[in-house]
Design an enzyme around this catalytic site. Structure first.
Site, short mmCIF file in Angstrom:
data_model
loop_
_atom_site.label_atom_id
_atom_site.label_comp_id
_atom_site.label_asym_id
_atom_site.label_seq_id
_atom_site.Cartn_x
_atom_site.Cartn_y
_atom_site.Cartn_z
N ASN A 161 0.89 -1.20 0.01
CA ASN A 161 -0.04 -0.03 -0.05
C ASN A 161 0.76 1.35 0.08
OD1 ASN A 161 -2.68 1.53 0.69
ND2 ASN A 161 -1.58 1.98 2.48
N ASP A 167 1.40 6.99 -0.22
CA ASP A 167 0.49 5.94 -0.56
C ASP A 167 0.63 5.92 -2.05
OD1 ASP A 167 -1.92 4.59 0.57
OD2 ASP A 167 -2.77 5.24 -1.22
N ASP A 211 -0.60 -6.78 4.07
CA ASP A 211 -0.74 -5.66 4.85
C ASP A 211 -1.40 -4.57 4.34
OD1 ASP A 211 0.55 -4.15 7.48
OD2 ASP A 211 0.93 -2.60 6.08
N HIS A 228 -6.82 -0.93 2.26
CA HIS A 228 -6.30 0.62 1.78
C HIS A 228 -5.98 0.28 0.22
CE1 HIS A 228 -7.22 1.69 5.53
NE2 HIS A 228 -6.55 0.95 6.25
N GLU A 232 -5.11 -8.58 4.54
CA GLU A 232 -5.47 -7.97 5.90
C GLU A 232 -6.72 -6.75 5.48
OE1 GLU A 232 -4.19 -5.19 9.97
OE2 GLU A 232 -3.45 -4.85 7.86
C1 LAG Z 1 -0.79 -2.44 9.15
N1 LAG Z 1 -1.70 -3.13 8.80
O1 LAG Z 1 -2.82 -2.49 8.03
C2 LAG Z 1 0.16 -3.06 10.07
O2 LAG Z 1 -0.40 -4.14 10.67
C3 LAG Z 1 0.58 -2.15 11.05
O3 LAG Z 1 1.44 -2.55 12.01
C4 LAG Z 1 1.22 -0.81 10.36
O4 LAG Z 1 1.27 0.40 11.33
C5 LAG Z 1 0.17 -0.25 9.43
N2 LAG Z 1 -0.61 -1.08 8.84
C6 LAG Z 1 0.89 0.34 8.35
O5 LAG Z 1 1.79 -0.60 7.59
C7 LAG Z 1 2.81 0.37 12.06
C8 LAG Z 1 2.66 1.02 13.21
C9 LAG Z 1 2.47 2.51 13.12
C10 LAG Z 1 3.45 2.94 12.16
C11 LAG Z 1 3.53 2.31 10.86
C12 LAG Z 1 4.62 2.83 9.89
O6 LAG Z 1 1.24 0.53 14.27
O7 LAG Z 1 2.23 3.08 14.59
O8 LAG Z 1 3.50 4.44 12.30
O9 LAG Z 1 3.42 0.91 11.11
O10 LAG Z 1 5.84 2.46 10.63
C13 LAG Z 1 4.57 5.21 12.29
C14 LAG Z 1 4.27 6.34 13.50
C15 LAG Z 1 3.30 7.17 12.94
C16 LAG Z 1 3.78 7.98 11.63
C17 LAG Z 1 4.04 6.77 10.57
C18 LAG Z 1 4.68 7.38 9.54
O11 LAG Z 1 3.69 5.57 14.63
O12 LAG Z 1 3.19 8.05 13.93
O13 LAG Z 1 3.05 8.76 11.17
O14 LAG Z 1 5.08 5.64 11.12
O15 LAG Z 1 6.08 7.77 9.57
CA CA Z 2 -3.88 3.00 -0.78
#
Ligand code: LAG
Ligand code: CA
Length: 546
Positions: free
Chosen positions: A150, A205, A235, A239, A269
């Site tokens: 995505n 995206d 993943d 989306h 997912e």
């Molecule tokens: C998923 N499934 O749809 C994954 O299972 C999940 O673990 C992923 O989020 C998400 N989608 C994107 O692939 C994880 C964390 C997020 C993290 C993201 C990217 O739960 O917290 O976001 O991976 O690393 C992080 C920061 C955000 C920030 C973002 C962009 O927490 O604050 O905006 O990175 O830099």
């Molecule tokens: Ca998308």
């Protein structure tokens, strides 16, 4: 991140940092400018009847998600997994990913792709990756790669160097340029187009309607499949339009067929929110000979029910629909990959996670006994849920993951038995829930009863909190969910006789006696449990008859 919708349907108050595009640099409104790719949702396949099944549910299979494990550790664990009946392993994303030292090398680095190179990720090198695939194949265990189709990196990262040494700057990466992306926008979880086209947690995206992007993604999946990866966890599939995904899988499936390989398996997912629904993804890859399953977040139904305490069927606490209102029963069992926890829910929801100890274990026994879906067992490392949700796997100070096996090839890292005794492992320890004897007992149970109808149809709740399900003529299980010993009689479909409980060890002495509890089924098929200990399951099958 599809878990976000859970917040809207759950009555629990949950904290979710990744929802709504929060986080540094993730506020995008007002930043749209020219130079990006197309911004239209390609739509969905429709909920046409599916004609092909993966077959894992029917076979009673179980997979394990070895979250953040090193390739060398997975390779060694596969012998044990094969012996204990696990069918496949979901591995962490194998491609080149972001390195964020300033944030302490969080686990979520790997959900920000820098390129599709496999040369070096947090789990190891390409050579180690290849060895792992071969070792697991030799043990009869399939490898499913978590793939991020995505998006790439977050807009808060202007530039950087990925885990395999590639440099990227904003939208320019080894694979892409700015026209390969949708224009930036904040995600509105009430609108389908927005969930498809906008930036999930501020992540850049991809324009998956584009021929180039589809080809690039397909090439990545083909490269994995050619190395022996036989399945994918896609993943954030929700989306991506199911039409776009179908176009990617058409190429992947065609390439496999041309090369004489089996068409790969995929589970997508998609957390059904009623706006974007699971069944609109059922037919992804079907016209090119594939069969996909959809992730079913049973955590929001079964999981929450177990976390509330004894299963009482008390409607006032929302359990009235249990066990049919499990959150994801809109999905056909034979199209579902079901789990009580995944790496997101164990951090950012009220669903059971390993730290809930026996509650978590009982919920998994129930799910696995019931038979809904191809069950995924989460296997993870310890962390403090209130302060360490970003923490990566047990590592050294430079972010190198600690090995689970010692130099003699012995698994010294899995702290399963300590976890079961105390529930309070601290950060730095691998929990390895998949080695829990209750889990392995139920892995066998699922195989023994394969083909039986779902236990949901024969659900029984006697004495408020003592529950059971019959799996027809093939098996039966019961769980005392109360905090005191309990006595009850249930109906099974098993022939009369004495059976050995799998949970307490199954058959012993070459089948001549029981290692633990023996269970009598009378001439009417009834099972009477007298003073079964608090929070204890019992599971028997035709294969455990004395
Ligand atoms: C998923 N499934 O749809 C994954 O299972 C999940 O673990 C992923 O989020 C998400 N989608 C994107 O692939 C994880 C964390 C997020 C993290 C993201 C990217 O739960 O917290 O976001 O991976 O690393 C992080 C920061 C955000 C920030 C973002 C962009 O927490 O604050 O905006 O990175 O830099
Ligand atoms: Ca998308």
């Amino acid at each position: 991140m599809t878990i976000c919708r859970t917040l809207l349907v759950s009555s629990l108050v949950l904290a979710l940092a990744a929802c709504g595009g929060g986080g540094s640099g993730a506020t995008l409104i007002g930043t749209v400018s020219s130079g990006y790719g197309a911004s239209t949702d390609t739509g969905d396949l429709g909920t046409q009847a599916y004609t092909k099944l993966s077959g894992y549910t029917a076979a009673g299979d179980t997979l394990v998600h070895l979250f953040e494990w090193k390739w060398t550790d997975v390779a060694q664990e596969c012998a044990w997994l094969g012996q204990h009946g696990y069918k496949g392993v979901q591995i962490s994303p194998p491609n080149e990913h972001l390195i964020d030292a300033a944030s302490g090398y969080p686990w979520w680095q790997r959900y920000q792709s820098v390129s599709y190179k496999l040369d070096k990720s947090r789990s190891g090198t390409l050579d180690e990756f290849k060895s792992m695939i071969n070792a697991c194949k030799a043990a009869g265990v399939e490898i499913y790669a978590d793939v991020i189709l995505n998006h790439t990196t977050g807009v808060n990262y202007a530039s950087g160097v990925g885990s395999a040494g590639s440099t990227f700057s904003a939208y320019t990466t080894p694979n892409y340029v700015q026209t390969d992306y949708h224009p930036p926008c904040d995600m509105d979880y009430t609108k389908k187009n927005s969930m498809r086209l906008c930036y999930l947690s501020g992540l850049r995206d991809l324009d998956t309607s584009s021929t180039k992007v589809r080809q690039t993604l397909a090439n990545y999946l083909i490269s994995l499949n050619a190395l022996g990866v036989t399945g994918f966890r896609v993943d954030a599939a929700k989306h991506i339009s199911s039409v776009d995904l179908d176009a990617v899988f058409a190429q992947v499936n065609q390439a496999a067929t041309n090369a004489g390989r089996a068409v790969p398996y995929a589970f997508l997912e998609v957390q059904d929110d009623g706006i974007i629904t699971g069944p609109t993804y059922y037919a992804v890859g079907q016209s090119s000979g594939g069969a996909v399953d959809i992730t079913a977040f049973v955590s929001t139904g079964v999981g929450y029910d177990f976390n509330k305490g004894p299963i009482t069927a008390d409607t006032s606490s929302g359990e009235g629909s249990f066990p049919t209102g499990w959150g994801s029963t809109a999905f056909a069992s034979e199209k579902a990959v079901s789990f009580i926890a995944n790496h997101d829910t164990e951090r950012n929801s009220g669903a059971p996670y390993y730290g809930d100890g026996v509650t978590y274990r009982l919920a998994y026994v129930f799910l696995m006994g019931n038979g809904y879906g191809y069950t995924s067992v989460m296997s993870s490392y310890a962390f403090n849920k209130s302060s360490q949700t970003n923490f990566g796997p047990p590592s050294d100070g430079a972010g190198n993951t600690t090995s689970i096996f010692d130099s003699n090839g012995t698994n010294t890292g899995c702290k399963t038995s300590q976890w079961i005794q105390s529930n309070n492992l601290s950060y730095g320890n691998w929990v390895c829930q998949h080695r829990d004897p209750w889990m392995t007992a139920m892995v066998q149970f699922r195989h023994d009863v394969a083909g039986a109808p779902l236990g949901t149809s024969t659900y029984q709740n006697q004495g408020k909190g003592f529950i059971a399900e019959s799996r027809g003529a093939l098996g039966f299980f019961m769980i005392n969910t109360l905090s005191t010993p309990a006595t009850a009689t249930f109906k099974s479909g098993l022939p009369a006789g004495t059976y050995c409980d799998l949970i307490s060890g199954g058959l012993a002495n070459g089948g001549g006696s029981c290692a633990g509890t023996s269970v009598v089924v009378d001439a009417s098929g009834n099972v009477t449990a007298t003073n079964l200990a608090a929070q204890t399951p019992v599971a028997i099958t035709v294969k455990t008859k004395l």
